[in-house]
Design a protein around this motif. Structure first.
Motif, PDB file in Angstrom:
ATOM      1  N   GLU A 185     -53.686  19.320  93.400  1.00 53.42           N
ATOM      2  CA  GLU A 185     -53.168  18.559  94.536  1.00 53.42           C
ATOM      3  C   GLU A 185     -54.299  17.755  95.161  1.00 53.42           C
ATOM      4  O   GLU A 185     -55.423  18.255  95.270  1.00 53.42           O
ATOM      5  CB  GLU A 185     -52.657  19.526  95.595  1.00 53.42           C
ATOM      6  N   HIS A 186     -53.993  16.567  95.591  1.00 51.48           N
ATOM      7  CA  HIS A 186     -54.997  15.707  96.237  1.00 51.48           C
ATOM      8  C   HIS A 186     -54.403  15.070  97.474  1.00 51.48           C
ATOM      9  O   HIS A 186     -53.222  14.723  97.489  1.00 51.48           O
ATOM     10  CB  HIS A 186     -55.460  14.613  95.270  1.00 51.48           C
ATOM     11  N   GLU A 187     -55.265  14.899  98.475  1.00 51.54           N
ATOM     12  CA  GLU A 187     -54.824  14.254  99.700  1.00 51.54           C
ATOM     13  C   GLU A 187     -55.095  12.755  99.575  1.00 51.54           C
ATOM     14  O   GLU A 187     -56.216  12.351  99.268  1.00 51.54           O
ATOM     15  CB  GLU A 187     -55.606  14.834 100.885  1.00 51.54           C
ATOM     16  N   ILE A 188     -54.071  11.958  99.834  1.00 57.36           N
ATOM     17  CA  ILE A 188     -54.143  10.512  99.612  1.00 57.36           C
ATOM     18  C   ILE A 188     -53.803   9.796 100.907  1.00 57.36           C
ATOM     19  O   ILE A 188     -52.922  10.218 101.647  1.00 57.36           O
ATOM     20  CB  ILE A 188     -53.106  10.104  98.514  1.00 57.36           C
ATOM     21  N   HIS A 214     -50.968  11.969 102.786  1.00 58.35           N
ATOM     22  CA  HIS A 214     -50.020  12.922 102.204  1.00 58.35           C
ATOM     23  C   HIS A 214     -50.599  13.527 100.931  1.00 58.35           C
ATOM     24  O   HIS A 214     -51.568  13.000 100.377  1.00 58.35           O
ATOM     25  CB  HIS A 214     -48.692  12.211 101.897  1.00 58.35           C
ATOM     26  N   MET A 215     -50.001  14.616 100.506  1.00 57.04           N
ATOM     27  CA  MET A 215     -50.491  15.288  99.310  1.00 57.04           C
ATOM     28  C   MET A 215     -49.767  14.757  98.077  1.00 57.04           C
ATOM     29  O   MET A 215     -48.568  14.479  98.130  1.00 57.04           O
ATOM     30  CB  MET A 215     -50.231  16.802  99.399  1.00 57.04           C
ATOM     31  N   VAL A 216     -50.500  14.629  96.982  1.00 55.39           N
ATOM     32  CA  VAL A 216     -49.869  14.297  95.699  1.00 55.39           C
ATOM     33  C   VAL A 216     -50.334  15.304  94.655  1.00 55.39           C
ATOM     34  O   VAL A 216     -51.446  15.821  94.724  1.00 55.39           O
ATOM     35  CB  VAL A 216     -50.192  12.864  95.210  1.00 55.39           C
ATOM     36  N   GLU A 217     -49.478  15.537  93.703  1.00 55.34           N
ATOM     37  CA  GLU A 217     -49.763  16.451  92.604  1.00 55.34           C
ATOM     38  C   GLU A 217     -50.144  15.587  91.406  1.00 55.34           C
ATOM     39  O   GLU A 217     -49.367  14.715  91.030  1.00 55.34           O
ATOM     40  CB  GLU A 217     -48.435  17.194  92.329  1.00 55.34           C
ATOM     41  N   LEU A 218     -51.323  15.803  90.859  1.00 59.08           N
ATOM     42  CA  LEU A 218     -51.729  14.999  89.701  1.00 59.08           C
ATOM     43  C   LEU A 218     -51.945  15.906  88.498  1.00 59.08           C
ATOM     44  O   LEU A 218     -52.529  16.986  88.620  1.00 59.08           O
ATOM     45  CB  LEU A 218     -53.019  14.234  89.999  1.00 59.08           C
ATOM     46  N   ALA A 219     -51.494  15.434  87.341  1.00 60.62           N
ATOM     47  CA  ALA A 219     -51.795  16.134  86.089  1.00 60.62           C
ATOM     48  C   ALA A 219     -53.272  15.902  85.759  1.00 60.62           C
ATOM     49  O   ALA A 219     -53.891  14.978  86.292  1.00 60.62           O
ATOM     50  CB  ALA A 219     -50.897  15.590  84.977  1.00 60.62           C
ATOM     51  N   ALA A 220     -53.827  16.718  84.868  1.00 56.21           N
ATOM     52  CA  ALA A 220     -55.231  16.536  84.480  1.00 56.21           C
ATOM     53  C   ALA A 220     -55.425  15.145  83.869  1.00 56.21           C
ATOM     54  O   ALA A 220     -54.565  14.652  83.137  1.00 56.21           O
ATOM     55  CB  ALA A 220     -55.613  17.611  83.468  1.00 56.21           C
ATOM     56  N   PHE A 221     -56.533  14.509  84.211  1.00 54.22           N
ATOM     57  CA  PHE A 221     -56.799  13.182  83.645  1.00 54.22           C
ATOM     58  C   PHE A 221     -58.292  12.966  83.496  1.00 54.22           C
ATOM     59  O   PHE A 221     -59.105  13.705  84.061  1.00 54.22           O
ATOM     60  CB  PHE A 221     -56.179  12.071  84.510  1.00 54.22           C
ATOM     61  N   GLU A 222     -58.627  11.930  82.703  1.00 56.19           N
ATOM     62  CA  GLU A 222     -60.020  11.504  82.588  1.00 56.19           C
ATOM     63  C   GLU A 222     -60.101  10.052  82.977  1.00 56.19           C
ATOM     64  O   GLU A 222     -59.179   9.287  82.696  1.00 56.19           O
ATOM     65  CB  GLU A 222     -60.497  11.643  81.136  1.00 56.19           C
ATOM     66  N   ILE A 223     -61.193   9.690  83.623  1.00 59.35           N
ATOM     67  CA  ILE A 223     -61.346   8.294  84.053  1.00 59.35           C
ATOM     68  C   ILE A 223     -62.759   7.843  83.736  1.00 59.35           C
ATOM     69  O   ILE A 223     -63.718   8.617  83.874  1.00 59.35           O
ATOM     70  CB  ILE A 223     -60.988   8.152  85.558  1.00 59.35           C
TER      71      ILE A 223
END
Ligand code: AVJ
Ligand code: FE
Length: 391
Positions: free
Chosen positions: A205-208, A224-233
């Motif tokens: 979860e991340h606060e955006i 607000h909070m968002v749920e993110l799947a694992a990612f690479e950037i």
């Protein structure tokens, strides 16, 4: 009480200095130009510079002098020609807007009244008007003038022989007024080292968005909070060198302002012919091109939430705006403030979000939550690419 009053007085001085600094930047940009160049239409997708200048002053008059100060407009009905929604960019060259000496005196006259109104205003936390609370309307004005400076720089890329004035630059926080720290430089200064590789973020979860206090535009709220799947950037944006391989292998179009010269490429912005630097981030590509590049590289564009969640670990930010995969949409619980035409009228699937900042963006404009947006075909903005993948 005494302390509170002093704080207000000194922050009013700070506001006046930031307004003056924004104006030095604006005037510095147009200093090398004559009136004919200010009035000329260079592109149907950009306003003549005279329109941006009058619009900067009119926006200030509307919000500060009229709305806050309760004064009558200086030039009657003129304001309607500076309404960005009523007057699309392609029509602005034909409008009966202010020009030449009249334009310059309007900028000065409005500014003088703005400073009078600033003197009278209560900008404390207890201000009744939400426009004044924490100096919101002044923060908006400073940001707005700098934002139009970036739009003007988009047009200045099309002016042959244009040279960025040495007087244009930005104050960094804590620096004495009147001293310019950063100068606009084109091509932008290289950032070394150029970190390779990518950052992996676990699912979570991340606060955006922007916190409730402090200046931000309405589209950055609520947090607000968002749920993110694992990612690479990727740590670093896509470079010119990588983009050359892409256009040569796929016969995609070159970025705006590039021309072939021998076996290489030159950048023809401002009528120059600078060899394209393979290590700098690629700029002036459309969303469609950015998306196609990412696919070609076996990657994808990050969403704006992914970008914001990892922004403090990215490098090369501040050179080019980065296209994201996200449409420009309202956050859950969005409320338009102070006017629907800043953000709300653009929400939908027509516009794509860009994050970061470019070499032409003032630090007065950006924050980690700042959202820029444009149509996916646009390339005159200082737009580049950062790639991501699912992890
Ligand atoms: C945030 C760059 C998309 O230029 O349309 C300036 C900024 N809004 N005046 C734009 C803006 C009102 C806006 N962008
Ligand atoms: Fe504007």
């Amino acid at each position: 009480m005494r302390i509170a009053t002093e704080v207000t007085a000194s922050s009013k001085e700070a506001i006046a200095e930031r307004l003056a600094e924004a104006r030095r930047c604006t005037l510095g940009l147009i200093e090398p130009l004559d009136d004919e160049q200010l009035n000329r239409v260079y592109s149907p997708i950009l306003s003549p510079l005279a329109w941006d200048l009058g619009h900067i002053a009119n926006f200030e008059e509307l919000w500060l002098v009229q709305t806050i100060g309760g004064r009558e407009p200086l030039r009657g009905e003129l304001g309607r020609f500076y309404d960005a929604i009523e007057n699309p960019r392609r029509t602005r060259g034909e409008l009966p807007i202010l020009r030449d000496a009249e334009l310059r005196s309007y900028l000065d006259d409005v500014r003088a009244r703005t400073l009078e109104v600033l003197d009278e205003a209560n900008l404390g936390d207890d201000a009744e008007d939400p426009l004044l609370r924490e100096g919101f309307v002044y923060e908006m004005l400073v940001a707005h003038e700098h934002q139009h400076n970036e739009t003007m720089l988009q047009l200045l890329m099309m002016v042959d022989g244009y040279e960025l004035s040495r007087r244009v630059g930005h104050l960094s926080p804590g620096q004495a007024p009147g001293q310019l720290a950063r100068r606009f430089e084109y091509p932008p200064v290289r950032e070394v080292p150029h970190p390779p590789g990518s950052i992996r973020i676990a699912a979570g979860e991340h606060e955006i968005g922007a916190p409730a206090r402090g200046f931000a535009y309405d589209n950055e709220r609520p947090r607000h909070m968002v749920e993110l799947a694992a990612f690479e950037i990727d740590r670093w944006p896509v470079t010119n060198g990588e983009y050359v391989r892409f256009i040569e292998e796929t016969s995609a179009e070159a970025p705006l302002y590039w021309e072939r010269e021998g076996d290489g490429w030159v950048d023809t912005a401002m009528g120059r012919r600078d060899p394209v630097d393979p290590d700098l981030p690629v700029v002036h590509v459309s969303w469609h091109e950015a998306d196609a590049f990412a696919g070609w590289a076996g990657k994808r564009l990050p969403s704006e939430q992914e970008w914001e969640a990892v922004h403090d670990r990215l490098a090369g930010v501040g050179q080019v705006w980065e296209w994201t995969s996200s449409d420009f949409l309202a956050y859950p619980g969005f409320e338009a403030f102070p006017y629907r035409e800043y953000s709300e009228v653009f929400f939908g699937d027509e516009y794509k979000v860009l994050r970061g900042a470019s070499w032409a963006t003032s630090p007065e404009v950006t924050r980690p939550s700042f959202r820029n947006w444009d149509l996916p075909e646009r390339r005159q903005i200082f737009s580049g690419i950062r790639c991501a993948t699912d992890a």
